[in-house]
Enzyme design. Structure first.
Site, short mmCIF file in Angstrom:
data_model
loop_
_atom_site.label_atom_id
_atom_site.label_comp_id
_atom_site.label_asym_id
_atom_site.label_seq_id
_atom_site.Cartn_x
_atom_site.Cartn_y
_atom_site.Cartn_z
N PRO A 2 65.32 74.56 66.87
CA PRO A 2 65.96 75.37 65.85
C PRO A 2 65.26 75.21 64.51
O PRO A 2 65.09 74.09 64.03
CB PRO A 2 67.40 74.85 65.79
CG PRO A 2 67.39 73.53 66.47
CD PRO A 2 66.20 73.49 67.36
N GLU A 3 64.81 76.31 63.96
CA GLU A 3 64.14 76.32 62.67
C GLU A 3 65.01 77.12 61.70
O GLU A 3 66.15 77.43 62.03
CB GLU A 3 62.73 76.92 62.82
CG GLU A 3 61.93 76.22 63.91
CD GLU A 3 60.58 76.85 64.20
OE1 GLU A 3 60.00 77.47 63.30
OE2 GLU A 3 60.10 76.71 65.34
N ARG A 112 68.86 66.01 74.24
CA ARG A 112 67.88 64.95 74.03
C ARG A 112 68.29 63.93 72.99
O ARG A 112 67.54 62.99 72.71
CB ARG A 112 66.53 65.58 73.73
CG ARG A 112 66.01 66.23 75.01
CD ARG A 112 64.83 67.09 74.79
NE ARG A 112 63.69 66.31 74.42
CZ ARG A 112 62.50 66.85 74.21
NH1 ARG A 112 62.35 68.14 74.32
NH2 ARG A 112 61.49 66.11 73.88
#
Length: 286
Positions: A2-3, A112
Site C-alpha cells: 500500500p502506497e 506478514r
DNA sequence: AGTGCGACCTGATCGC
DNA sequence: TGCGATCAGGTCGCAC
C-alpha cells in the site's frame, strides 16, 4: 504494497463509516504490532474514545480520537484495516480488534506482521519519543498544492543517487513505493538508474508532473490491488489494469512496443522500457 | 552522502 | 505429493 493512493483510499473509506463512532473494546492478539504500548495500556487508553478525524501523512494513516490522542497506523506490506460486522468470522491474520458501538469492528489484519500501530499524543510528532522515525522525518507531500515544481527540481539536483532510490526515500518525497516509482519514471520517460543531479529542467518538470498525475489517477481508481490491498470495506482497487510498466516485464511497451524489462535497481524489482526510458536521458519525445 | 544487505514475516510459486 | 529454495517489498540499522 500500500502506497499513497491506497492509504488515501483507506482513509476515505474509514472516514465514511467511523466518523464519531465510539470504541467499546480493544483486543490485541499480537502485541508486537502495537509499537508504543503494552496491550493492556493500549486498550485502556482507547476504550470509550470516538474517532473524530481521518488524516494521512505519506503512507501513515492518522486517526484522531476524542481528547486529542492519535492512532497512527503503518501497513507496511500486507496490513489491512477492515470495518466489518462483529459476527463476521475473523481469520488467523487478524491481530488487533477494535470493538465499535453498533455491532461492528475495526480489524487490523496483517499476514506478514510487518505493520505497526502507534498511539500518540496531541503534540507534534517530532516532539514525541514514541513516534516512528519515518513519521518524524517525512518529506514533502507530493499532492500538497504547495509542493512546487521548483522545490522538487532543486531537491533532485542536490542528490547524486539514482532516480529510483531517491523517489523511494520517504524523507525526500513521501508516499511513493515500488509500484508508483516505476510508473512515474515510465510516464516521464526516465531511466530508473539515471543520476538525479543530471536531469535537465524539462526532465525535472516531466517527472514532477508524472508523479502527481499517476498518484491522482490511482486515487481516482481507488488504488492498486496486486494481492493484498483492500480498502476499509474490503474492496479491491481498480488501478492495476491501468499500470503501464509495473508487473509487465516481458510485455510490449504500451508506447513503443519494445519488450519491457524487469531488473533489479536499488534492491527492488524494477520495470521499465529500455527504449522510452533510455539511460542517457535523450528526449523521449512523443 | 550513497549504497547494499540482512532482518523482520508468510504465502505463493517453481524445480525436482 | 512434498520439500526446499526463491521471491515479494517498507523500513530500520549497520557496514563500507
Amino acid at each position: 504494497m500500500p502506497e499513497l493512493p491506497e492509504i488515501e483510499t483507506i482513509r476515505r473509506s474509514l472516514e465514511d463509516v467511523l466518523e464519531d463512532v465510539r470504541i467499546t473494546s480493544v483486543r490485541v492478539e499480537l502485541p508486537k504490532q502495537v509499537a508504543t504500548h503494552d496491550p493492556c495500556e493500549f486498550a485502556g487508553r482507547l476504550e470509550g474514545k470516538r474517532f473524530v478525524s481521518f488524516d494521512r501523512r505519506g503512507k501513515y494513516l492518522v486517526l484522531g480520537l476524542e481528547g486529542g490522542s492519535r492512532l497512527v497506523v503503518h501497513l507496511r506490506m500486507t496490513g489491512q484495516l477492515l470495518y466489518t460486522d462483529a459476527d463476521e468470522p475473523a481469520d488467523k491474520h487478524v491481530h488487533v480488534v477494535f470493538g465499535l458501538e453498533g455491532g461492528h469492528e475495526l480489524r487490523y489484519r496483517d499476514v506478514r506482521q510487518f505493520g505497526r500501530l502507534y498511539l500518540l499524543e496531541d503534540s507534534p510528532f517530532a516532539e514525541q519519543e514514541a513516534a516512528p522515525k519515518g513519521l518524524k522525518n517525512l518529506g514533502r507531500e507530493p499532492l500538497d498544492p504547495d509542493w512546487s515544481e521548483a522545490a522538487f527540481c532543486e531537491e533532485l539536483r542536490s542528490h547524486r543517487s539514482m532516480l529510483k532510490s531517491l523517489l523511494l526515500r520517504q524523507d525526500v518525497v513521501c508516499g511513493l513505493g515500488n509500484i508508483y516509482v516505476d510508473e512515474a519514471l515510465f510516464r516521464a520517460g526516465l531511466h530508473p538508474e539515471r543520476a538525479a543531479d543530471t536531469l535537465s529542467a524539462s526532465e525535472c518538470r516531466r517527472l514532477y508532473h508524472a508523479v502527481r498525475d499517476v498518484l491522482e489517477e490511482a486515487i481516482d481508481y481507488r488504488g492498486t490491488t496486486f494481492s493484498d490491498f483492500r480498502d476499509g470495506r474490503g474492496e479491491t482497487g481498480g488501478f492495476r489494469e491501468r499500470l503501464k510498466a509495473y508487473g509487465r516485464g516481458g510485455e510490449p511497451c504500451p508506447r513503443c512496443g519494445t519488450e519491457l524489462q524487469k531488473t533489479r535497481v536499488a534492491g527492488r524489482g524494477t520495470h521499465y522500457c529500455p527504449r522510452c526510458q533510455c539511460p542517457d536521458g535523450g528526449s523521449s519525445g512523443s
